[in-house]
Design an enzyme around this catalytic site. Structure first.
Site, PDB file in Angstrom:
ATOM      1  N   GLY A  70       0.856  -1.194   0.069  1.00 37.57           N
ATOM      2  CA  GLY A  70      -0.076   0.047  -0.091  1.00 37.57           C
ATOM      3  C   GLY A  70       0.833   1.214  -0.068  1.00 37.57           C
ATOM      4  O   GLY A  70       0.512   2.256  -0.815  1.00 37.57           O
ATOM      5  N   SER A  71       1.860   1.255   0.862  1.00 38.64           N
ATOM      6  CA  SER A  71       2.863   2.447   0.849  1.00 38.64           C
ATOM      7  C   SER A  71       3.407   3.008  -0.583  1.00 38.64           C
ATOM      8  O   SER A  71       3.331   4.011  -1.105  1.00 38.64           O
ATOM      9  CB  SER A  71       3.993   2.182   1.852  1.00 38.64           C
ATOM     10  OG  SER A  71       3.442   2.144   3.031  1.00 38.64           O
ATOM     11  N   GLN A 179      -7.461  -0.007   3.613  1.00 39.28           N
ATOM     12  CA  GLN A 179      -8.689  -0.665   4.472  1.00 39.28           C
ATOM     13  C   GLN A 179      -9.860  -1.053   3.932  1.00 39.28           C
ATOM     14  O   GLN A 179     -10.678  -1.775   4.539  1.00 39.28           O
ATOM     15  CB  GLN A 179      -8.723   0.497   5.813  1.00 39.28           C
ATOM     16  CG  GLN A 179      -7.591   0.595   6.603  1.00 39.28           C
ATOM     17  CD  GLN A 179      -7.295  -0.534   7.633  1.00 39.28           C
ATOM     18  OE1 GLN A 179      -8.065  -1.350   7.861  1.00 39.28           O
ATOM     19  NE2 GLN A 179      -5.860  -0.598   7.640  1.00 39.28           N
ATOM     20  N   HIS A 201      -1.708  -7.722   2.462  1.00 38.60           N
ATOM     21  CA  HIS A 201      -1.672  -8.088   3.840  1.00 38.60           C
ATOM     22  C   HIS A 201      -3.100  -7.703   4.641  1.00 38.60           C
ATOM     23  O   HIS A 201      -3.141  -7.967   5.787  1.00 38.60           O
ATOM     24  CB  HIS A 201      -0.432  -8.008   4.240  1.00 38.60           C
ATOM     25  CG  HIS A 201      -0.194  -6.503   4.735  1.00 38.60           C
ATOM     26  ND1 HIS A 201      -0.346  -6.293   6.257  1.00 38.60           N
ATOM     27  CD2 HIS A 201       0.386  -5.606   4.180  1.00 38.60           C
ATOM     28  CE1 HIS A 201       0.047  -5.066   6.320  1.00 38.60           C
ATOM     29  NE2 HIS A 201       0.474  -4.677   5.474  1.00 38.60           N
ATOM     30  N   THR A 237      11.973  -7.770 -11.240  1.00 37.64           N
ATOM     31  CA  THR A 237      11.682  -9.078 -11.314  1.00 37.64           C
ATOM     32  C   THR A 237      10.293  -9.297 -10.388  1.00 37.64           C
ATOM     33  O   THR A 237      10.466  -8.802  -9.141  1.00 37.64           O
ATOM     34  CB  THR A 237      12.313 -10.253 -11.009  1.00 37.64           C
ATOM     35  OG1 THR A 237      13.676  -9.956 -11.758  1.00 37.64           O
ATOM     36  CG2 THR A 237      11.727 -11.548 -11.343  1.00 37.64           C
ATOM     37  N   CYS A 324       2.171   1.910  13.050  1.00 39.72           N
ATOM     38  CA  CYS A 324       3.190   2.712  12.451  1.00 39.72           C
ATOM     39  C   CYS A 324       3.266   3.625  13.694  1.00 39.72           C
ATOM     40  O   CYS A 324       4.619   4.293  13.719  1.00 39.72           O
ATOM     41  CB  CYS A 324       2.827   3.523  11.312  1.00 39.72           C
ATOM     42  SG  CYS A 324       2.145   2.183  10.036  1.00 39.72           S
TER      43      CYS A 324
END
Ligand SMILES: *Cc1c(COP(=O)(O)O)cnc(C)c1O
Length: 395
Positions: A70-71, A179, A201, A237, A324
């Site tokens: 996501g980041s 989310q 994830h 890759t 975080c």
């Protein structure tokens, strides 16, 4: 009891995801850019995953770029829109004060490069007003980036209306839907979304997997230069097992979404009702306009960190905010953004339920949190002052 109630931080991988990954680590190990059989099979796995993922959000496969999570997708989306803006002399970006740090820190960098950023008020409810987006758009606005659902308080934004405003005003609309994807319905066409970020994830796929949706015609800027993978927009890759696992997890979640939503909403509401019985407590964010599994509270006179440690001893894994920021003593920027004062924001607890939660487990969480809050208050100097009237209750 062992209850994992931190599904906003990450989720357990599904059996389906693991089963989809294993062959990609065993027989289908080839480099997807090679022409012989194992390489071509790996390439097919990637393209099938792209199709499956695109179908879930009603995009076309060509509009999906795989990322490391996501980041990375947030960084690439915002950088791309900013570069397009810079070329056209448009250097104004609109966002909100309660975005994920992947968005906020990227915007900070762009500010240092000369961009002007407006952060909209998220109100006490934690819900953005589309008319305020409209009012904030200027002639030089190149991007509106607003998350679909907040990772701490779970509030869901009126994405379709915000996207409609952006479309009408000719501004690119990006949404961090990390989310939301796999948990609530998303349709990039109906919801007027130009760019969207997601992470494997957060929906039972593997860590280090994610994707960026970018509407046809939006030119992406590379974050990583190198080979021609991902149509030249993301070199390196491909992580074939992770891509296969993410697609399998999302397909499964999408198929079970309605059933999961119904169940989780009932569990969440039971949890909220039970925990609001604690005196001087409050729910953070709108009560109903929130993710099915998310409940986030403030308790006056206690520290979030201590709540977590004691809950862990009772077998409950939860969070005081986002993973975080835990470990830092600063209260969550999200809770401050919805107007919680420092003292109260420190006593926060985020419980994010998984689809396998049972009513019995919810009741155990309620009972445990009540115990823990009572215990912590029994020797809290702040609580003593509150009760003695030397300090004003806020909640
Ligand atoms: C988890 C999360 C991210 C980051 O995703 P990663 O895959 O961990 O990089 C970004 N935005 C939101 C809203 C999140 O919850």
């Amino acid at each position: 009891m062992n209850i994992y109630a931190d599904n906003a931080a990450t989720t357990r991988m599904s059996r389906t995801a693991i089963d989809a990954m294993l062959p990609c680590m065993e027989e289908i190990f080839g480099n997807p850019s090679t022409l012989y059989r194992t390489g071509q099979r790996a390439k097919e796995v990637i393209e099938q995953a792209r199709e499956d993922i695109a179908a879930v959000i009603n995009a076309s496969p060509k509009e999906i770029t795989f990322t490391s999570g996501g980041s990375e997708a947030d960084n690439q989306a915002i950088r791309s829109a900013a570069e397009l803006g810079r070329k056209n002399g448009k250097m104004h970006i609109i966002s909100t004060a309660f975005e994920h740090h992947a968005v906020l820190h990227t915007l900070k960098r762009l500010e240092e490069e000369g961009f002007d950023v407006t952060l909209l008020d998220v109100h006490e409810s934690g819900v953005i007003k589309p008319e305020e987006v409209d009012a904030a758009i200027r002639d030089d606005t190149c991007l509106v980036t607003i998350m679909t659902a907040n990772n701490e308080i779970g509030t869901i934004q009126p994405i379709r209306e915000i996207g409609g405003v952006c479309r009408k005003r000719g501004v690119i609309f990006h949404t961090d839907a990390v989310q939301a994807v796999g948990h609530i319905p998303i349709d990039v066409e109906k919801d007027n979304i130009d760019m969207l970020s997601a992470s494997g994830h957060k929906f039972h796929g593997p860590k280090g997997s994610g994707f960026l949706y970018a509407r046809k015609g939006i030119r992406l800027t590379n974050l990583i230069e190198g080979g021609a993978q991902e149509r030249g927009k993301r070199a390196g890759t491909e992580n074939v097992p992770a891509i296969a696992g993410m697609a399998a997890a999302l397909k499964e979640e999408a198929a079970a979404m309605e059933e999961n939503r119904k169940k989780l909403t009932a569990m969440r509401d039971r949890l909220i009702k039970g925990l609001l019985e604690i005196p001087h407590s409050a729910l953070n964010g709108d009560q109903t306009n929130r993710l099915p599994g998310n409940a986030n509270f403030c308790f006056e006179g206690v520290e979030g960190e201590s709540i977590l440690l004691l809950l862990d001893e009772k077998g409950i894994q939860a969070s005081s905010g986002s993973a975080c920021t835990s470990g830092s003593l600063d209260p969550s920027h999200v809770l401050l953004a919805i107007g919680r004062v420092h003292d109260v924001a420190h006593g926060s607890l985020r419980l994010t339920l998984g689809e396998d939660i049972t009513e019995e487990q919810v009741d155990y969480i309620i009972e445990s949190v009540k115990d823990v809050i009572g215990y912590l208050r029994s020797f809290s100097p702040v609580w003593k002052e509150l009760v003695a009237g030397q300090r004003q209750f806020i909640l």
